[in-house]
Design an enzyme around this catalytic site. Structure first.
Site, PDB file in Angstrom:
ATOM      1  CG  HIS A 181      -2.041   0.878   1.210  1.00 37.30           C
ATOM      2  ND1 HIS A 181      -3.238   0.472   0.676  1.00 37.30           N
ATOM      3  CD2 HIS A 181      -2.202   2.165   1.575  1.00 37.30           C
ATOM      4  CE1 HIS A 181      -4.093   1.491   0.729  1.00 37.30           C
ATOM      5  NE2 HIS A 181      -3.475   2.525   1.276  1.00 37.30           N
ATOM      6  CG  HIS A 209      -6.790   1.576   5.368  1.00 39.51           C
ATOM      7  ND1 HIS A 209      -5.657   1.383   4.610  1.00 39.51           N
ATOM      8  CD2 HIS A 209      -6.963   2.922   5.434  1.00 39.51           C
ATOM      9  CE1 HIS A 209      -5.162   2.551   4.232  1.00 39.51           C
ATOM     10  NE2 HIS A 209      -5.937   3.504   4.717  1.00 39.51           N
ATOM     11  N   GLY A 264     -11.139  11.985  -0.150  1.00 42.85           N
ATOM     12  CA  GLY A 264      -9.790  11.928  -0.718  1.00 42.85           C
ATOM     13  C   GLY A 264      -9.845  11.879  -2.242  1.00 42.85           C
ATOM     14  CG  ASN A 274      -6.800  20.097   3.993  1.00 42.54           C
ATOM     15  OD1 ASN A 274      -6.689  21.227   4.466  1.00 42.54           O
ATOM     16  ND2 ASN A 274      -7.206  19.886   2.763  1.00 42.54           N
ATOM     17  CG  ASP A 293      -2.342   5.016   3.635  1.00 47.86           C
ATOM     18  OD1 ASP A 293      -3.214   5.238   4.498  1.00 47.86           O
ATOM     19  OD2 ASP A 293      -2.584   5.019   2.426  1.00 47.86           O
ATOM     20  NE  ARG A 324       4.558  18.315   6.220  1.00 40.58           N
ATOM     21  CZ  ARG A 324       3.469  17.972   5.534  1.00 40.58           C
ATOM     22  NH1 ARG A 324       2.307  17.960   6.111  1.00 40.58           N
ATOM     23  NH2 ARG A 324       3.562  17.657   4.267  1.00 40.58           N
ATOM     24  NE  ARG A 331       2.987  22.685   6.785  1.00 37.69           N
ATOM     25  CZ  ARG A 331       3.564  22.077   5.742  1.00 37.69           C
ATOM     26  NH1 ARG A 331       2.821  21.588   4.791  1.00 37.69           N
ATOM     27  NH2 ARG A 331       4.870  21.989   5.652  1.00 37.69           N
TER      28      ARG A 331
END
Ligand code: FE2
Length: 577
Positions: free
Chosen positions: A10, A127, A181, A320, A344, A427, A507
């Site tokens: 995945h 999931h 998504g 987001n 994920d 990040r 941000r």
């Protein structure tokens, strides 16, 4: 008791290792094999987990995978039968998934051990439960609302849950093809961002747009009774080669989501690397606006069912940060805990912790208070790599290092900052970061021209001492993993010139001394010299996965126009190299 968590076959394959409920190490495969968003089997990540704790796979008691291909089988069959053209596709997908389920064989091959020696118990977890688990079990809470949303996982795109004690009670699911998504990705593709993971870029484009298309885009995404529905006429049918695919080499590929109806309404789709027009910006605006409306609609409904102030959240859409920053004013939730690896790769942690707490009924003990869960390298190793690359450097003690680096930033120089353990999640949070002065008007252009080569509209992010947040931003809720966007106070905007987006937001990453003492002290030292306890922080990379090893950092320093490299205690200037 060791539990190995996996996200495999995945996007963003990863592994994490948990000992008696404590996360000891976690890493995404892309950082090790340098293949962005790698979606195959995370062999290197598994090895790195075992090496980090000095264990062998035979010491592992449980292996937990954040995927259950048997989940919602009836729904999948029902969908395939209603769409006969997709049946062959469906059968092929099932066959492929079956071959991927044999975790024992996969691990024995990856680690070169005999399969019969592997005694672990195997667990497969749906999931989105794994997403919510990755957040809730790392939060400090005993009770929370749980929310997960992304493109899709195990035929589900959205999950709402009540989290209490050791348990996650699923309240609701939204099944494919309805997916926020997919909605977001479809419009990103239309405006020319067709690569997996490009969605964050288009989020930065949205504030340049006007509300021209909001009413039209609303027709694609209908909200009703705490749920949402896509108007499928605007999408290519699910299963028609549409959506995300993982190729045999682990590359994650997006195939066109949008139908011809989009072209009839909005004209020719934009091709990548061509001019971005006002139409594209207006579409990005409408996309972000409608996405947020759907998000708040779902959260307000969730709050009615779980009237708590705490929200534990994960899933790719939880990255987001613009929507996350607004949820406090648009919903009754007062606190969020968002998994730093909300995408994920976070499933590895979620599956492992769910096994420990929910399956094995062991008490809660993990409270994640930093994201530094990846590999680290010794001073000796770093020195060897610097010498090997022919870099001239000096070794500095802690105080002089902070002084030298902050001096460089004050002068507007760009510093590669490589320290301690690599961050978990997408990040860079001050251990694999490029840092510089946040207040210089030309800094964004300098960074882009010299190193990052990013689109002109993408903002850079500020890292701020937690106690100064209120002074600079219009919201107090912490953002330790750079997952919230807040307005910058009007009197501080000029000081944060290079990290102030077009809509006067940032941000931010809020940094506490407990989380990362060295990074905190760097920001504080810079603050003492400039009066601004904020630095610009962007990821240490150049169009590649974030650097992991000293070698990769040194290579990035040498091939880009970075001024300074501060790697462990070593300090190197480009002008001397
Ligand atoms: Fe997901």
């Amino acid at each position: 008791m060791l539990i190995l968590g996996l996200n495999m076959f995945h996007a963003d394959a990863s592994a994490a290792i948990v000992d008696d409920g404590k996360i000891l190490f976690a890493v995404a495969e892309e950082r090790l094999n340098r293949h962005k968003h790698y979606g195959g089997f995370p062999s290197l990540a598994v090895k790195a987990c075992l090496d980090a704790v000095g264990a062998k796979i035979t010491d592992v008691a449980h292996v937990a995978v954040g995927q259950d291909s048997d989940a919602h089988l009836a729904k999948k069959v029902q969908y395939a039968l209603a769409n006969p053209a997709k049946i062959l596709n469906f059968i092929k997908m099932r066959q492929r998934k079956e071959s991927m389920r044999d975790v024992r064989s996969l691990l024995s091959q990856a680690l070169d051990v005999d399969t019969p020696t592997l005694k672990f118990q195997e667990h497969h977890l749906e999931h989105h439960i794994a997403h919510i688990a990755s957040s809730y079990y790392c939060s400090p809470w005993e009770k929370a609302a749980g929310f997960s949303y992304d493109g899709s996982g195990d035929f589900v795109s959205t999950m709402m849950a009540r989290c209490e004690g050791n348990d996650i009670h699923v309240l609701d699911r939204v099944f494919l093809p309805h997916s926020l998504g997919s909605f977001y990705t479809m419009i990103c593709e239309f405006v020319g961002y067709k690569k997996y993971g490009d969605e964050g870029k288009v989020m930065g484009l949205a504030p340049y747009g006007k509300d021209t298309y909001v009413e039209q885009i609303k027709k694609i995404l209908a909200l009703k009774n705490g749920a949402f529905q896509l108007n499928l006429g605007y999408f290519k049918p699910l299963g028609s080669n549409q959506g995300m695919q993982v190729l045999p080499d682990g590359t994650v590929r997006l195939a066109r989501h949008f139908s011809d109806k989009m072209e009839k309404l909005f004209g020719t789709p934009r091709e990548p690397h061509t001019e971005i027009t006002q139409r594209d910006m207006n579409l990005a605006y409408a996309m972000q606006h409608c996405f947020e409306e759907a998000f708040f609609h779902l959260l307000n409904d969730l709050h009615q069912r779980v009237p708590e102030e705490n929200l534990a959240m994960a899933g790719g859409c939880a990255l987001n940060s613009v929507a996350n920053g607004k949820l406090f004013s648009r919903t009754p939730f007062r606190r969020t805990w968002i998994q730093p690896a909300a995408g994920d790769e976070g499933l590895a942690i979620g599956a492992a912790l769910h096994t420990y707490h929910s399956v094995l009924k062991q008490p809660r003990r993990e409270q994640m208070n930093h994201a530094y869960l990846g590999p680290e390298f010794s001073e000796g190793q770093i020195a060897t790599d610097l010498k090997g690359a022919g870099v001239k450097y000096q070794r500095l003690e802690r105080g002089p290092l902070l002084d030298a680096v902050s001096d460089e930033m004050v002068r507007g120089n760009v510093v590669g900052w490589f320290q301690g353990r690599m961050e978990w999640g997408p990040r860079a949070l001050g251990n694999r970061s490029i840092v510089t002065h946040p207040g210089l008007p030309n800094m964004k252009d300098v960074l882009n021209a010299r190193i990052k080569h990013r689109e002109w509209f993408r903002p850079f992010a500020p890292a701020i001492l937690a106690e100064a947040q209120h002074e600079y931003f219009e919201h107090d809720h912490p953002s330790p993993y750079m997952l919230h966007v807040y307005k910058i106070r009007p009197d501080k905007r000029k000081r944060l010139w290079a990290v102030n987006h077009v809509d006067d937001t940032g941000r931010l990453q809020t940094v506490t001394r407990e989380e990362n003492p060295l990074y905190y002290d760097l920001i504080q030292t810079f603050g003492k010299k400039t009066g601004t306890p904020v630095i610009l922080n962007t990821s240490f990379n150049e169009n590649e996965p974030i650097v992991c090893t000293p070698k990769e950092a040194i290579d990035c320093f040498q091939r880009t126009k970075m001024d300074v490299l501060a790697i462990g205690p070593f300090f190197a200037r480009k002008t001397e190299n």
